[in-house]
Design a protein around this motif. Sequence first.
Motif: not given
Length: 247
Positions: A1-11, A13-18, A199-205
């Motif tokens: 679950m955590v891994a899924g959140y991290v991966i989704t957040s990274f994607i 963050l890189k492609y916010p227009n999704l 805070i949002l940036f560094y927490t991945g939110l």
Amino acid sequence: MVAGYVITSFILLKYPNLIHKRKVLAFRPKHISHRGGAAENLENTMTAFKHAAKIGTQMLELDCHLTADGQVVVSHDVKLSRTCGEDIAVAETKYEHLPLLKYTLELDFNNYHQVSGEDRQIPLLRDVFAAFPLMPINVDVKVNDDKLIQEVNALIQEFKREHITAWGNHSSAVVEKLYKTNPNIPLIFSLRRVVELLILFYTGLLPFVPIKESLLEVIMPTIVLDKRNFKREFSRSQILLFKLMDM
């Protein structure tokens, strides 16, 4: 679950227009003149703004207050003791009774530096808009005053410059009022929202949160703290760094 959140957040963050619609701004300034270039001419004067435009600035930054007779004036301080030498409040004085600026001013953010000038008139925001119809302008609405907000909005609409005017305040309460008054005018982050953004940036939110603001305004610490670099940095009238947000 955590891994899924991290991966989704990274994607995201890189492609916010999704999931977020890209903001389209009519201006992306790299050279911004704070109060018209406060270390080169008397701040917030027509002479300062004209000089900034002449040397190629891409955006003017200015401050505004409302006088006792309902005029929106370009002035930074609530009271005029620093700029005019008289301990009176702009809001309690009619426009025709406002004093002239002092011949020589000390900068409130770096008071070792003094600036002199002949243009001592406090201008109307209306006159600045009329003189620079195509210039992007950042309007700092200095106080929490509903009437001031309404009058500034009316002027922006009258001069048809919603697309090239940004407005804001360090207070989140004022910024919220600005947005409710006219969400079509590009909004600047308040101080609290800057902290929230970090805070949002560094927490991945951050990728999951919609952002209504369009511009980030940050004081450059080297200009305020390093006196050796102060005049050199100001030779190009720069004190504000704007990062335009794509989300």
